[in-house]
Structure formats: structure tokens, C-alpha cells
Design a protein around this motif. Structure first.
Motif, PDB file in Angstrom:
ATOM      1  N   GLN A 163       0.754  -1.303   0.293  1.00 39.69           N
ATOM      2  CA  GLN A 163      -0.033  -0.042  -0.237  1.00 39.69           C
ATOM      3  C   GLN A 163       0.933   1.270   0.146  1.00 39.69           C
ATOM      4  OE1 GLN A 163      -3.954   0.103   0.444  1.00 39.69           O
ATOM      5  NE2 GLN A 163      -2.585   2.058  -0.829  1.00 39.69           N
ATOM      6  N   ALA A 164       1.953   1.204   0.744  1.00 37.84           N
ATOM      7  CA  ALA A 164       2.443   2.333   1.135  1.00 37.84           C
ATOM      8  C   ALA A 164       3.554   3.007  -0.258  1.00 37.84           C
ATOM      9  CB  ALA A 164       3.503   2.304   2.337  1.00 37.84           C
ATOM     10  N   ALA A 165       3.916   1.725  -0.980  1.00 39.25           N
ATOM     11  CA  ALA A 165       4.514   1.835  -2.236  1.00 39.25           C
ATOM     12  C   ALA A 165       3.625   2.139  -3.701  1.00 39.25           C
ATOM     13  CB  ALA A 165       5.429   0.624  -2.746  1.00 39.25           C
ATOM     14  N   TYR A 166       2.388   1.950  -3.611  1.00 40.97           N
ATOM     15  CA  TYR A 166       1.378   2.665  -4.552  1.00 40.97           C
ATOM     16  C   TYR A 166       1.034   3.969  -4.404  1.00 40.97           C
ATOM     17  CZ  TYR A 166      -0.076  -2.064  -6.293  1.00 40.97           C
ATOM     18  OH  TYR A 166      -0.335  -2.981  -6.982  1.00 40.97           O
ATOM     19  N   ASP A 167       0.805   4.557  -2.676  1.00 43.08           N
ATOM     20  CA  ASP A 167       0.834   5.737  -2.510  1.00 43.08           C
ATOM     21  C   ASP A 167       2.163   6.234  -2.906  1.00 43.08           C
ATOM     22  OD1 ASP A 167      -1.457   5.164  -0.918  1.00 43.08           O
ATOM     23  OD2 ASP A 167      -0.486   4.590   0.862  1.00 43.08           O
ATOM     24  N   ALA A 168       3.234   5.384  -3.542  1.00 42.58           N
ATOM     25  CA  ALA A 168       4.433   6.657  -3.621  1.00 42.58           C
ATOM     26  C   ALA A 168       4.205   6.413  -5.130  1.00 42.58           C
ATOM     27  CB  ALA A 168       5.217   5.726  -2.848  1.00 42.58           C
ATOM     28  N   ILE A 169       3.607   5.929  -5.318  1.00 45.61           N
ATOM     29  CA  ILE A 169       3.805   6.267  -7.049  1.00 45.61           C
ATOM     30  C   ILE A 169       3.673   7.180  -7.711  1.00 45.61           C
ATOM     31  CG2 ILE A 169       3.011   4.940  -9.405  1.00 45.61           C
ATOM     32  CD1 ILE A 169       2.365   2.219  -7.973  1.00 45.61           C
ATOM     33  N   PRO A 170       2.385   8.054  -7.563  1.00 41.03           N
ATOM     34  CA  PRO A 170       1.825   9.292  -7.967  1.00 41.03           C
ATOM     35  C   PRO A 170       3.538  10.636  -7.863  1.00 41.03           C
ATOM     36  CG  PRO A 170       0.276   8.914  -7.154  1.00 41.03           C
ATOM     37  CD  PRO A 170       1.231   7.374  -6.879  1.00 41.03           C
ATOM     38  N   VAL A 171       4.333  10.376  -6.457  1.00 45.19           N
ATOM     39  CA  VAL A 171       5.363  11.145  -6.126  1.00 45.19           C
ATOM     40  C   VAL A 171       6.584  11.017  -7.607  1.00 45.19           C
ATOM     41  CG1 VAL A 171       7.031  12.060  -4.664  1.00 45.19           C
ATOM     42  CG2 VAL A 171       4.444  11.818  -3.744  1.00 45.19           C
ATOM     43  N   ALA A 172       6.108   9.320  -7.581  1.00 43.69           N
ATOM     44  CA  ALA A 172       7.462   8.805  -8.064  1.00 43.69           C
ATOM     45  C   ALA A 172       7.734   9.609  -9.842  1.00 43.69           C
ATOM     46  CB  ALA A 172       7.358   7.561  -8.021  1.00 43.69           C
ATOM     47  N   LEU A 173       6.006   9.387 -10.220  1.00 43.75           N
ATOM     48  CA  LEU A 173       6.580   9.508 -11.574  1.00 43.75           C
ATOM     49  C   LEU A 173       6.185  11.217 -12.376  1.00 43.75           C
ATOM     50  CD1 LEU A 173       2.681   8.099 -12.292  1.00 43.75           C
ATOM     51  CD2 LEU A 173       4.362   7.877 -13.088  1.00 43.75           C
ATOM     52  N   PHE A 174       6.317  11.877 -10.495  1.00 46.75           N
ATOM     53  CA  PHE A 174       6.927  13.412 -10.935  1.00 46.75           C
ATOM     54  C   PHE A 174       8.248  13.525 -10.982  1.00 46.75           C
ATOM     55  CE2 PHE A 174       3.004  14.555  -9.129  1.00 46.75           C
ATOM     56  CZ  PHE A 174       2.447  15.561  -9.878  1.00 46.75           C
ATOM     57  N   ILE A 175       9.258  11.896 -11.138  1.00 47.44           N
ATOM     58  CA  ILE A 175      10.568  12.033 -11.154  1.00 47.44           C
ATOM     59  C   ILE A 175      10.919  11.374 -12.655  1.00 47.44           C
ATOM     60  CG2 ILE A 175      12.527  11.302 -10.484  1.00 47.44           C
ATOM     61  CD1 ILE A 175      12.136  11.556  -7.347  1.00 47.44           C
ATOM     62  N   LEU A 176       9.622  10.063 -12.748  1.00 57.09           N
ATOM     63  CA  LEU A 176       9.630   9.325 -13.759  1.00 57.09           C
ATOM     64  C   LEU A 176       9.753   9.786 -15.092  1.00 57.09           C
ATOM     65  CD1 LEU A 176       8.937   5.862 -12.359  1.00 57.09           C
ATOM     66  CD2 LEU A 176      11.143   6.640 -12.857  1.00 57.09           C
ATOM     67  N   LEU A 177       8.813  11.278 -15.590  1.00 60.69           N
ATOM     68  CA  LEU A 177       8.537  11.332 -16.007  1.00 60.69           C
ATOM     69  C   LEU A 177       9.625  12.592 -16.887  1.00 60.69           C
ATOM     70  CD1 LEU A 177       4.531  12.742 -17.378  1.00 60.69           C
ATOM     71  CD2 LEU A 177       6.830  14.817 -18.078  1.00 60.69           C
ATOM     72  N   PRO A 178       9.680  13.763 -15.980  1.00 55.82           N
ATOM     73  CA  PRO A 178      11.104  14.377 -16.349  1.00 55.82           C
ATOM     74  C   PRO A 178      12.274  12.962 -17.291  1.00 55.82           C
ATOM     75  CG  PRO A 178      10.162  15.319 -14.978  1.00 55.82           C
ATOM     76  CD  PRO A 178       9.331  13.363 -14.295  1.00 55.82           C
ATOM     77  N   ILE A 179      12.888  11.693 -16.034  1.00 53.77           N
ATOM     78  CA  ILE A 179      13.556  11.606 -16.808  1.00 53.77           C
ATOM     79  C   ILE A 179      13.307  10.976 -17.777  1.00 53.77           C
ATOM     80  CG2 ILE A 179      15.382   9.276 -16.211  1.00 53.77           C
ATOM     81  CD1 ILE A 179      14.615   9.989 -14.079  1.00 53.77           C
ATOM     82  N   PHE A 180      12.332  10.749 -18.798  1.00 57.01           N
ATOM     83  CA  PHE A 180      11.837   9.981 -19.519  1.00 57.01           C
ATOM     84  C   PHE A 180      11.855  11.363 -20.736  1.00 57.01           C
ATOM     85  CE2 PHE A 180       8.788   9.650 -23.340  1.00 57.01           C
ATOM     86  CZ  PHE A 180       8.819   8.406 -23.311  1.00 57.01           C
ATOM     87  N   ALA A 181      11.533  12.951 -20.517  1.00 56.43           N
ATOM     88  CA  ALA A 181      12.244  13.816 -21.751  1.00 56.43           C
ATOM     89  C   ALA A 181      13.340  13.672 -21.428  1.00 56.43           C
ATOM     90  CB  ALA A 181      11.228  14.948 -20.417  1.00 56.43           C
ATOM     91  N   LEU A 182      14.398  13.668 -20.533  1.00 55.92           N
ATOM     92  CA  LEU A 182      15.758  13.482 -20.463  1.00 55.92           C
ATOM     93  C   LEU A 182      16.406  12.673 -21.745  1.00 55.92           C
ATOM     94  CD1 LEU A 182      18.182  15.574 -19.274  1.00 55.92           C
ATOM     95  CD2 LEU A 182      18.358  13.354 -17.738  1.00 55.92           C
ATOM     96  N   ILE A 183      15.600  11.587 -21.711  1.00 58.65           N
ATOM     97  CA  ILE A 183      16.133  10.937 -22.251  1.00 58.65           C
ATOM     98  C   ILE A 183      15.754  11.277 -24.062  1.00 58.65           C
ATOM     99  CG2 ILE A 183      15.778   8.214 -23.484  1.00 58.65           C
ATOM    100  CD1 ILE A 183      14.959   7.357 -20.407  1.00 58.65           C
ATOM    101  N   LEU A 184      14.534  11.357 -24.390  1.00 59.20           N
ATOM    102  CA  LEU A 184      14.503  12.103 -25.900  1.00 59.20           C
ATOM    103  C   LEU A 184      15.301  13.422 -25.254  1.00 59.20           C
ATOM    104  CD1 LEU A 184      10.274  12.611 -25.356  1.00 59.20           C
ATOM    105  CD2 LEU A 184      11.710  10.451 -26.431  1.00 59.20           C
ATOM    106  N   LYS A 185      15.762  13.974 -24.569  1.00 62.85           N
ATOM    107  CA  LYS A 185      16.690  15.513 -25.114  1.00 62.85           C
ATOM    108  C   LYS A 185      17.802  14.560 -25.377  1.00 62.85           C
ATOM    109  CE  LYS A 185      18.605  19.591 -25.021  1.00 62.85           C
ATOM    110  NZ  LYS A 185      17.986  20.452 -26.143  1.00 62.85           N
TER     111      LYS A 185
END
Length: 359
Positions: A236-258
Motif C-alpha cells: 500500500q505504501a509503495a502504491y501511494d508513493a507512485i504518483p510522487v515517483a512519476l514526477f521524477i520518472l516523467l522528467p527522466i523520460f523527457a531527459l532521455i528524449l533530449k
């Protein structure tokens, strides 16, 4: 201009002509009568921009890969919904569905399975021993090893409970589950059942007196888990942390594109593309969750749907970055490989670790 031909805005208190439908100073409606419909619409539109732009954006998002991102960076920024707003709205829906349809049931099942699998520890009462067993000096030494930091002057009732439990475990023999952290799970279970203090249990688990905060936290959470058998709360705690993690994962995805398209605009351009692509992914996953509640989707169909997201990315990369098909395919494969092989596994491990520390 006569006073009768003007009205005062209730929001900013500036004067404007009655013929205006909106205040030219703040934009509020001239006749904004409060009804349930108005209240609902304003709430949704203010927080999620749920207006005509959403419907104008949704079909191109699903059917025209890369189209919205290309239009947005090209200057059409009011005709379609802002990429961050679209991503936020769809991600909220996805996480709500995931929490409702998957997380709650999984947490309950994990907790139930752990409690059913719990092994009864061996507990010995030193004053009510049914049979007396004699241990040789080597055996006694092996039993006392976990207590080597305790002098006989310091022995108290808690120490006696520790010793009793360890002796009982050693005498009974049989298979013993040994952890990878240097301590015996059955010994710890016995100490917990005998009522030994956390301090004594930590000694048996191998925690040093000068252990740092993070290490102490880890041992505390391990003991908490062994006592409560509520591993579902970790999930449950891991699932709750996913939205926060995506704020990091999405910019990393953009960094790979860059890095792969370093000549194709600033980092913000790649971030726009990432917002729209992740919005598409969450839409697909939301549909799968909803459909699975009504019918059991075969695994091969789910695999095909997930595979289709790769081809969506391929077409989106081709359209947005205006490369050839071969170049787009190679770079799309690299994006997927880097993200799935390195970024997501590391993020998953971090989520589990965070979930374990804060459940």
C-alpha cells in the motif's frame, strides 16, 4: 455612460457596461447565478480544466500520435488542453481506478496469506519445563553467542526470556529459516512470542549499538513486519508513493528524449511530448482496468495492447521529431530499452524500499 447602463463586478468591484457577458477586468461572468450545475462545472473546470478543450484534445491524443505535442510547441496553446493539465486529469482517474479496483484487494490478500503462513515459534518457560535436556559446552556456547554483549551482572528477566527461547529453539532442532541478514527468523519469532523487549531482539538480529538512523529504522520496520505480518501495508505504501515517483520518472523520460534528439528544441519541448505520451499510457491502462472488472481479458490480448503502446510511441516520435522511419524505430527502441531496463526497475526498488520504511 449613465449609471443605469453599467454594473459593478461582484468579484473585482470594477464597473463595466451591462451588455458585457463577462467582466473585462477579471473575466468573471456578469450574471453568475450560483446553482448546483454552475458549482459542479466550476469545480471541475478550475481544477481539471474539464471543458471543450478536453474533448478537442482527447481524440487526437488517442488517434493521432505526436499531433498534440507538435501543435502545442508550434503555437496552438489555447485550442487544446495544456499538456500538464491533461496529464494531471487522466492520471488522477487512473490512480483512483487502480486504488479502487486493484490495490485494496491485493493488500487484503497479501495480509491474509502472510498471517496464514505464519510459523508458530517455539517458546519455553524456564519454570515449567516438561522435560530436561542437557546441552554440552559447545551447544551452550552457540546458544549464548547472540548474548555475548550482555554481562552476567546485567542479566534480568528480559535476558532470561531471550535465553529460554534460544535454548528451546536449539534443542528442538529441525529445519530453521535463516535470513540473509545474519539472524534466524525462528529465533526472532520465539523472542517476540516470549515477550522479550525490542532492545533484546535487536541484539539477536545483529543491530549494533552505534547503528545510524537509517539502519535503526530498517531494523525497526523489520521487527514491526515480523510482529504484525502486515506486508500488504508495504505494498500500500509503495502504491501511494507512485504518483510522487512519476514526477521524477516523467522528467527522466523527457531527459532521455533530449539526449537522443538534442537538436530538436529545448528540454521543455521534450517535456511537452512526455506529458502527452504519459497521458495516453494512463488512458490505455485505465481502459484495461475498467474492462477487466467486467470481463476477464485474456493475457495475450493485454500483451498486444501493451505492445501497441510501443508502436504508438514510434509513430509519435516519427511525427513530432520529423525523422525517417528507420531512425525513429532505432531511437524508439533505445528509449524503451533504457526506460524499461534501467529507470523503471530502479524506481520499483526505490518504491518498495520507501514503502517498507514508511508503512
Amino acid at each position: 455612460m449613465t449609471r443605469n447602463s453599467t454594473i459593478i463586478c461582484k468579484n473585482c468591484e470594477n464597473t463595466f457596461e451591462k451588455c458585457f457577458k463577462f467582466c473585462p477586468h477579471c473575466g468573471q461572468q456578469a450574471k453568475d447565478n450560483l446553482t448546483v450545475g454552475v458549482l459542479f462545472y466550476n469545480t471541475i473546470s478550475n481544477y481539471f480544466s474539464f471543458d471543450a478543450r478536453f474533448f478537442k484534445s482527447f481524440l487526437p491524443l488517442m488517434l493521432k500520435p505526436g499531433y498534440l505535442a507538435k501543435k502545442f510547441v508550434g503555437g496552438k496553446r489555447l485550442l487544446y488542453l495544456h499538456p500538464a493539465q491533461l496529464y494531471l486529469f487522466i492520471s488522477v482517474i487512473f490512480f483512483f481506478l487502480m486504488s479502487t479496483l486493484i490495490v485494496r484487494e491485493n493488500v487484503q490478500n497479501i495480509d491474509k496469506a502472510l498471517k496464514n503462513a505464519a510459523v508458530e515459534p517455539y517458546v519455553l518457560d524456564s519454570l515449567k519445563t516438561e522435560t530436561t535436556k542437557v546441552l554440552d559446552s559447545v551447544k551452550i556456547d552457540s546458544v549464548l553467542t547472540p548474548l555475548n554483549n550482555i554481562s552476567f551482572k546485567e542479566i534480568n528477566n528480559d535476558n532470561v526470556k531471550v535465553l529460554d527461547s534460544l535454548i528451546k529453539t536449539e534443542v528442538e532442532g529441525g529445519s530453521v529459516l535463516q535470513s540473509d541478514f545474519g539472524y534466524n527468523f525462528r529465533n526472532v519469532d520465539s523472542l517476540v512470542a516470549s515477550g522479550a523487549s525490542d532492545k533484546e531482539i535487536y541484539k539477536v538480529m545483529g543491530m549494533e549499538d552505534n547503528a545510524g538512523y537509517l539502519k535503526r529504522k530498517f531494523y525497526a520496520q523489520t521487527l514491526k513486519f515480523l510482529k504484525q505480518r502486515n506486508g500488504g501495508q508495504i505494498v500500500q505504501a509503495a502504491y501511494d508513493a507512485i504518483p510522487v515517483a512519476l514526477f521524477i520518472l516523467l522528467p527522466i523520460f523527457a531527459l532521455i528524449l533530449k539526449m537522443l534528439f538534442y537538436r530538436k528544441g529545448t528540454y521543455a519541448y521534450h517535456l511537452v511530448f512526455s506529458f502527452y505520451y504519459f497521458a495516453f499510457l494512463f488512458t490505455v491502462f485505465s481502459v484495461i482496468l475498467v474492462v477487466n472488472t467486467m470481463i476477464d481479458i485474456p493475457g495475450w490480448i493485454e500483451s498486444l495492447v501493451i505492445l501497441s503502446t510501443f508502436f504508438y510511441l514510434l509513430v509519435a516520435v516519427k511525427q513530432f521529431y520529423e525523422n525517417g522511419w528507420l531512425s525513429s524505430f532505432i531511437k524508439t527502441w533505445l528509449i524503451s530499452f533504457l526506460y524499461l531496463s534501467f529507470v523503471l526497475p530502479i524506481a520499483f526498488l526505490v518504491l518498495i524500499f520507501v514503502g517498507f520504511l514508511f508503512y
